[in-house]
Design an enzyme around this catalytic site. Structure first.
Site, PDB file in Angstrom:
ATOM      1  N   ASN A   1      19.505  43.147  23.216  1.00  0.00           N
ATOM      2  CA  ASN A   1      19.295  42.489  22.039  1.00  0.00           C
ATOM      3  C   ASN A   1      19.428  41.049  22.160  1.00  0.00           C
ATOM      4  O   ASN A   1      19.733  40.413  23.152  1.00  0.00           O
ATOM      5  CB  ASN A   1      20.009  43.003  20.734  1.00  0.00           C
ATOM      6  CG  ASN A   1      21.311  42.779  20.695  1.00  0.00           C
ATOM      7  OD1 ASN A   1      22.045  41.857  21.288  1.00  0.00           O
ATOM      8  ND2 ASN A   1      22.432  43.741  20.229  1.00  0.00           N
ATOM      9  N   GLY A   2      18.808  40.492  21.187  1.00  0.00           N
ATOM     10  CA  GLY A   2      18.600  38.823  20.872  1.00  0.00           C
ATOM     11  C   GLY A   2      19.928  38.455  20.598  1.00  0.00           C
ATOM     12  O   GLY A   2      19.997  37.051  20.618  1.00  0.00           O
TER      13      GLY A   2
ATOM     14  N   GLY B   1      24.897  52.910  13.282  1.00  0.00           N
ATOM     15  CA  GLY B   1      23.699  52.385  12.399  1.00  0.00           C
ATOM     16  C   GLY B   1      23.137  53.429  11.575  1.00  0.00           C
ATOM     17  O   GLY B   1      22.520  52.944  10.463  1.00  0.00           O
TER      18      GLY B   1
ATOM     19  N   VAL C   1      25.051  64.352  25.565  1.00  0.00           N
ATOM     20  CA  VAL C   1      25.181  65.224  24.750  1.00  0.00           C
ATOM     21  C   VAL C   1      24.055  65.923  24.194  1.00  0.00           C
ATOM     22  O   VAL C   1      22.986  65.300  23.611  1.00  0.00           O
ATOM     23  CB  VAL C   1      26.073  64.660  23.744  1.00  0.00           C
ATOM     24  CG1 VAL C   1      26.569  65.997  22.673  1.00  0.00           C
ATOM     25  CG2 VAL C   1      27.605  64.087  24.127  1.00  0.00           C
TER      26      VAL C   1
ATOM     27  N   GLU D   1      13.154  35.557  11.629  1.00  0.00           N
ATOM     28  CA  GLU D   1      13.813  35.043  12.771  1.00  0.00           C
ATOM     29  C   GLU D   1      12.730  34.184  13.470  1.00  0.00           C
ATOM     30  O   GLU D   1      11.583  34.725  13.903  1.00  0.00           O
ATOM     31  CB  GLU D   1      14.382  36.173  13.619  1.00  0.00           C
ATOM     32  CG  GLU D   1      14.448  35.987  15.083  1.00  0.00           C
ATOM     33  CD  GLU D   1      14.759  37.498  15.937  1.00  0.00           C
ATOM     34  OE1 GLU D   1      15.294  38.356  15.175  1.00  0.00           O
ATOM     35  OE2 GLU D   1      14.558  37.374  17.377  1.00  0.00           O
TER      36      GLU D   1
ATOM     37  N   ASN E   1      19.552  40.899  10.865  1.00  0.00           N
ATOM     38  CA  ASN E   1      19.787  41.618  12.046  1.00  0.00           C
ATOM     39  C   ASN E   1      21.312  42.496  11.873  1.00  0.00           C
ATOM     40  O   ASN E   1      22.025  41.982  11.430  1.00  0.00           O
ATOM     41  CB  ASN E   1      19.902  40.694  13.196  1.00  0.00           C
ATOM     42  CG  ASN E   1      18.784  39.669  12.911  1.00  0.00           C
ATOM     43  OD1 ASN E   1      18.774  38.801  12.053  1.00  0.00           O
ATOM     44  ND2 ASN E   1      17.806  39.646  14.155  1.00  0.00           N
TER      45      ASN E   1
ATOM     46  N   MET F   1      21.789  37.825  17.896  1.00  0.00           N
ATOM     47  CA  MET F   1      21.807  37.306  16.663  1.00  0.00           C
ATOM     48  C   MET F   1      23.000  38.016  15.834  1.00  0.00           C
ATOM     49  O   MET F   1      22.761  39.222  15.637  1.00  0.00           O
ATOM     50  CB  MET F   1      20.589  37.272  16.083  1.00  0.00           C
ATOM     51  CG  MET F   1      19.500  36.462  16.470  1.00  0.00           C
ATOM     52  SD  MET F   1      17.784  36.492  15.691  1.00  0.00           S
ATOM     53  CE  MET F   1      18.256  35.603  14.138  1.00  0.00           C
TER      54      MET F   1
ATOM     55  N   HIS G   1      15.240  47.510  14.600  1.00  0.00           N
ATOM     56  CA  HIS G   1      16.445  47.964  13.744  1.00  0.00           C
ATOM     57  C   HIS G   1      16.358  49.344  13.031  1.00  0.00           C
ATOM     58  O   HIS G   1      16.244  49.265  11.849  1.00  0.00           O
ATOM     59  CB  HIS G   1      16.363  46.626  12.661  1.00  0.00           C
ATOM     60  CG  HIS G   1      16.678  45.555  13.191  1.00  0.00           C
ATOM     61  ND1 HIS G   1      16.462  44.113  12.231  1.00  0.00           N
ATOM     62  CD2 HIS G   1      17.158  44.648  14.302  1.00  0.00           C
ATOM     63  CE1 HIS G   1      16.599  43.221  13.332  1.00  0.00           C
ATOM     64  NE2 HIS G   1      17.050  43.495  14.396  1.00  0.00           N
TER      65      HIS G   1
ATOM     66  N   PHE H   1      23.471  44.212  13.834  1.00  0.00           N
ATOM     67  CA  PHE H   1      24.670  44.658  14.615  1.00  0.00           C
ATOM     68  C   PHE H   1      26.133  44.041  14.068  1.00  0.00           C
ATOM     69  O   PHE H   1      27.243  44.921  14.154  1.00  0.00           O
ATOM     70  CB  PHE H   1      24.824  44.435  16.170  1.00  0.00           C
ATOM     71  CG  PHE H   1      24.975  43.132  16.681  1.00  0.00           C
ATOM     72  CD1 PHE H   1      25.898  42.449  16.590  1.00  0.00           C
ATOM     73  CD2 PHE H   1      23.725  42.528  17.416  1.00  0.00           C
ATOM     74  CE1 PHE H   1      25.907  41.186  17.104  1.00  0.00           C
ATOM     75  CE2 PHE H   1      23.814  41.239  18.042  1.00  0.00           C
ATOM     76  CZ  PHE H   1      25.169  40.481  18.027  1.00  0.00           C
TER      77      PHE H   1
HETATM   78  P1  FDA Z   1      23.273  51.758  19.878  1.00  0.00           P
HETATM   79  O1  FDA Z   1      21.746  52.112  19.914  1.00  0.00           O
HETATM   80  O2  FDA Z   1      23.634  50.341  20.163  1.00  0.00           O
HETATM   81  O3  FDA Z   1      24.104  52.676  20.619  1.00  0.00           O
HETATM   82  C1  FDA Z   1      23.716  54.111  20.742  1.00  0.00           C
HETATM   83  C2  FDA Z   1      24.137  54.522  22.196  1.00  0.00           C
HETATM   84  O4  FDA Z   1      24.274  55.798  22.552  1.00  0.00           O
HETATM   85  C3  FDA Z   1      23.332  54.036  23.400  1.00  0.00           C
HETATM   86  O5  FDA Z   1      24.014  53.509  24.575  1.00  0.00           O
HETATM   87  C4  FDA Z   1      22.590  55.348  23.698  1.00  0.00           C
HETATM   88  O6  FDA Z   1      21.977  55.409  25.109  1.00  0.00           O
HETATM   89  C5  FDA Z   1      23.705  56.516  23.641  1.00  0.00           C
HETATM   90  N1  FDA Z   1      23.193  57.639  23.214  1.00  0.00           N
HETATM   91  C6  FDA Z   1      22.219  58.075  22.502  1.00  0.00           C
HETATM   92  N2  FDA Z   1      22.043  59.520  22.434  1.00  0.00           N
HETATM   93  C7  FDA Z   1      23.021  59.831  23.217  1.00  0.00           C
HETATM   94  C8  FDA Z   1      23.513  61.253  23.650  1.00  0.00           C
HETATM   95  N3  FDA Z   1      22.766  62.356  22.971  1.00  0.00           N
HETATM   96  N4  FDA Z   1      24.477  61.507  24.267  1.00  0.00           N
HETATM   97  C9  FDA Z   1      25.077  60.473  25.053  1.00  0.00           C
HETATM   98  N5  FDA Z   1      24.858  59.003  24.726  1.00  0.00           N
HETATM   99  C10 FDA Z   1      23.617  58.961  23.682  1.00  0.00           C
HETATM  100  N6  FDA Z   1      20.497  43.492  16.182  1.00  0.00           N
HETATM  101  C11 FDA Z   1      20.993  42.212  15.861  1.00  0.00           C
HETATM  102  O7  FDA Z   1      21.975  42.251  14.944  1.00  0.00           O
HETATM  103  N7  FDA Z   1      20.889  41.068  16.338  1.00  0.00           N
HETATM  104  C12 FDA Z   1      19.689  41.159  17.132  1.00  0.00           C
HETATM  105  O8  FDA Z   1      19.553  39.709  17.805  1.00  0.00           O
HETATM  106  C13 FDA Z   1      19.164  42.029  17.586  1.00  0.00           C
HETATM  107  N8  FDA Z   1      18.165  42.198  18.490  1.00  0.00           N
HETATM  108  C14 FDA Z   1      17.589  43.326  19.124  1.00  0.00           C
HETATM  109  C15 FDA Z   1      16.643  43.408  20.014  1.00  0.00           C
HETATM  110  C16 FDA Z   1      16.183  44.520  20.620  1.00  0.00           C
HETATM  111  C17 FDA Z   1      15.097  44.377  21.634  1.00  0.00           C
HETATM  112  C18 FDA Z   1      16.715  45.686  20.132  1.00  0.00           C
HETATM  113  C19 FDA Z   1      16.133  46.898  20.903  1.00  0.00           C
HETATM  114  C20 FDA Z   1      17.463  45.666  18.943  1.00  0.00           C
HETATM  115  C21 FDA Z   1      17.795  44.518  18.777  1.00  0.00           C
HETATM  116  N9  FDA Z   1      18.867  44.574  17.549  1.00  0.00           N
HETATM  117  C22 FDA Z   1      19.467  43.357  17.017  1.00  0.00           C
HETATM  118  C23 FDA Z   1      19.608  45.830  17.102  1.00  0.00           C
HETATM  119  C24 FDA Z   1      20.858  46.300  17.402  1.00  0.00           C
HETATM  120  O9  FDA Z   1      20.830  46.216  18.854  1.00  0.00           O
HETATM  121  C25 FDA Z   1      21.074  47.520  17.249  1.00  0.00           C
HETATM  122  O10 FDA Z   1      21.254  47.707  15.564  1.00  0.00           O
HETATM  123  C26 FDA Z   1      22.625  48.223  17.488  1.00  0.00           C
HETATM  124  O11 FDA Z   1      22.441  48.204  18.782  1.00  0.00           O
HETATM  125  C27 FDA Z   1      22.811  49.728  16.900  1.00  0.00           C
HETATM  126  O12 FDA Z   1      23.982  49.787  16.976  1.00  0.00           O
HETATM  127  P2  FDA Z   1      24.539  51.568  17.277  1.00  0.00           P
HETATM  128  O13 FDA Z   1      26.168  51.506  17.294  1.00  0.00           O
HETATM  129  O14 FDA Z   1      23.914  52.081  15.976  1.00  0.00           O
HETATM  130  O15 FDA Z   1      23.973  52.074  18.452  1.00  0.00           O
END
Ligand code: FDA
Length: 508
Positions: free
Chosen positions: A114-115, A475, A245, A362, A485, A117, A447, A487
């Site tokens: 992610n970025g 999330g 899982v 942004e 954003n 932010m 998001h 996180f």
């Molecule tokens: P998150 O998605 O981080 O983690 C879930 C994990 O579980 C992953 O590692 C996945 O591989 C694993 N997983 C999934 N299913 C599974 C299974 N069945 N068994 C085992 N493992 C499994 N937000 C922000 O606040 N500022 C920003 O600048 C940005 N910019 C941004 C850019 C880009 C390109 C993306 C893709 C996203 C962002 N975001 C962001 C969003 C932010 O990254 C996002 O909201 C959070 O990572 C979500 O956090 P979670 O804890 O919900 O899950």
């Protein structure tokens, strides 16, 4: 032989999962973290852990033969995406019909791609979205704790005003001001001292070398360096990677849902994506941190296949894309945005108090190493539409029900803001960047939020209703929108919920 037992299991290693692992470890609970992706700590043949953005290789995306970058074309030419070999790369794009969702894969989840932010939502909107959560405690205790633990910092203002690396932000700020719109500085988890040393040529470049969506080789305080490092340092937490899982069921089939703990079915993957083993693990406490898509799919599958038939009907509901719309403007030739652009955004156009079309946009970088006169934005809009997931038995997977017309409120809000900026500056939209001559990319999100909403699918602290020892920590708890954003909110909410769960369910 009996399945191996772990007192607590955390599924995933993103924000919610990392908080859960640390707080369990500190409470003395032996905890196993299961992550489907890789641990990103080993350099490839080029000496780098992550691949370059402009010449992506197999490390870029999760089992693909071709990259699927958000900006697919330039001057309508298919110059962005590359053929790659299938591999457990760090960025995934989950495609569901009218909506695609980008997610991180690996130890650290989204923090790897992610970025950075790190935005705290405006308090009135937080209270509107999560009225059951004590805002006083969130803003007084848990948001500050989350920011501190995540290593949030701010760009030095005088450096920002003078460096060529943020010219693109300053140009967009001027254009917004001409339309009477204000901008705000946005904190980040990228180490800005490191960035200044990159600019000075003292250290290897990362944010100043175009790195972000396929991972940062330097400078970024991703979760593996913050929460997860602290979790491992407790000596109670272990992480197993390439471990997906697949299913969960109650351990004690005679008892009521989950009182005797849970049995997990875990697929062990090799680097080609082949399942090399299927293991069962039992646990007394199961924390779902697989992200909005992953957690919702696991619970929906458990309910719909009859493994946990009494999971709440709200599981699978209340999903949103945080109103994400990407758009770009074409500037006049004299308004250069600069060939040099840092990948870490530090400014946002704040029109969230607009009575008809609230937008927080942004000011996004588009580092192409050449002058392109493009101003790029990721607009976060207030969209009341929600999607839901259904279970598809034929593919044993969750399907997102979200239709293109549900984006209308988001596109209308983004159009209103950027038409206003274009009018004030005599500029126009770019429509060569997103495919199909579209000015607004409304078919993907960064998001994903919701699916197991706090206080609906769970109790007020993320406990799955009627299922002792089963918790949602990521999330998927946030009901589809948070206005900024997400996180920092996901992290702070996990801190709040874990504090209560550790007190009442573990130590209590
Ligand atoms: P998150 O998605 O981080 O983690 C879930 C994990 O579980 C992953 O590692 C996945 O591989 C694993 N997983 C999934 N299913 C599974 C299974 N069945 N068994 C085992 N493992 C499994 N937000 C922000 O606040 N500022 C920003 O600048 C940005 N910019 C941004 C850019 C880009 C390109 C993306 C893709 C996203 C962002 N975001 C962001 C969003 C932010 O990254 C996002 O909201 C959070 O990572 C979500 O956090 P979670 O804890 O919900 O899950």
């Amino acid at each position: 032989p009996a399945a191996p037992h772990a007192p607590a299991v955390v599924i995933g290693s993103g924000y919610g999962a990392a908080v859960a692992a640390l707080r369990l470890g500190l409470a003395g609970v032996p905890t196993l973290v299961l992550e489907m992706g890789r641990l990103w700590d080993t350099a490839g043949p080029d000496g780098k852990v992550f691949c370059p953005t402009i010449t992506p290789d197999r490390r870029s995306m999760w089992f693909r033969t071709r990259t699927e970058a958000p900006l697919s074309t330039f001057l309508w030419l298919d110059v962005v995406n590359r053929r790659i070999d299938p591999y457990p790369g760090v960025l995934d794009r989950v495609n569901y019909g009218d909506m695609s969702v980008y997610v991180g894969r690996g130890v650290g989840g989204g923090s790897l791609v992610n970025g950075g932010m790190a935005v705290t939502p405006p308090r009135p909107y937080f209270s509107e979205v999560l009225p059951g959560v004590d805002a006083e405690a969130m803003y007084g205790t848990y948001f500050p704790r989350a920011r501190r633990m995540l290593g949030v910092n701010e760009v030095d203002r005088s450096w920002f005003e003078s460096t060529p690396w943020y010219r693109f932000s300053r140009v967009s700020r001027t254009h917004a001001a001409r339309a009477g719109l204000g901008t705000v500085f946005v904190p980040n988890v990228y180490d800005f001292d490191y960035m200044r040393r990159e600019a000075a040529g003292e250290v290897p470049r990362s944010a100043l070398a175009g790195e972000v969506i396929y991972g940062n080789n330097h400078g970024k305080r991703s979760l593996d360096r913050t929460y997860l490092a602290a979790a491992l340092a407790t000596g109670r937490v272990t992480v197993e990677t390439m471990s997906r899982v697949r299913a969960l069921r109650p351990a004690n089939t005679g008892g009521t849902g989950g009182a005797g703990g849970y049995v997990l079915t875990v697929e062990r993957l090799d680097l080609s994506g082949r399942v090399t083993a299927v293991d069962e693990i039992t646990t007394g406490r199961l924390f779902l941190g697989a992200g909005s898509l992953g957690t919702t799919e696991l619970l929906l599958r458990a309910r719909e296949t009859g493994a946990l038939p009494d999971l709440d009907p709200e599981v699978g509901r209340g999903w949103g894309h945080n109103g994400n719309v990407m758009t770009a403007r074409a500037n006049h030739l004299w308004d250069t945005v600069g060939a040099q652009q840092s990948t870490m955004p530090v400014l946002g156009i704040d029109d969230w108090n607009n009575p008809t079309h609230p937008v927080f946009a942004e000011i996004a970088p588009l580092p192409m190493g050449l002058e392109h006169w493009i101003s790029l934005y990721l607009a976060i809009t207030k969209n009341p539409e929600r999607g839901h997931f259904t279970y598809d038995a034929a593919t044993d997977s969750a399907r997102l029900r979200w239709t293109r017309d549900q984006n209308e409120p988001s596109v209308a809000a983004a159009r209103s803001l950027f038409d206003r900026i274009n009018r004030a500056n005599g500029t126009i939209h770019r429509y060569d960047l997103f495919g199909g001559n579209r000015k607004f990319a409304d078919d993907f999100t960064y998001h994903p939020l919701g699916g197991c909403v706090l206080g609906r699918a769970t109790d007020g602290y993320g406990r799955a209703k009627g299922h002792p020892g089963l918790y949602v920590v990521d999330g998927s708890l946030v009901p589809g929108s948070i206005g900024v954003n997400p996180f920092v909110t996901i992290t702070a909410l996990a801190e709040r919920n874990m504090e209560r769960i550790v007190q009442e369910d573990i130590l209590g």
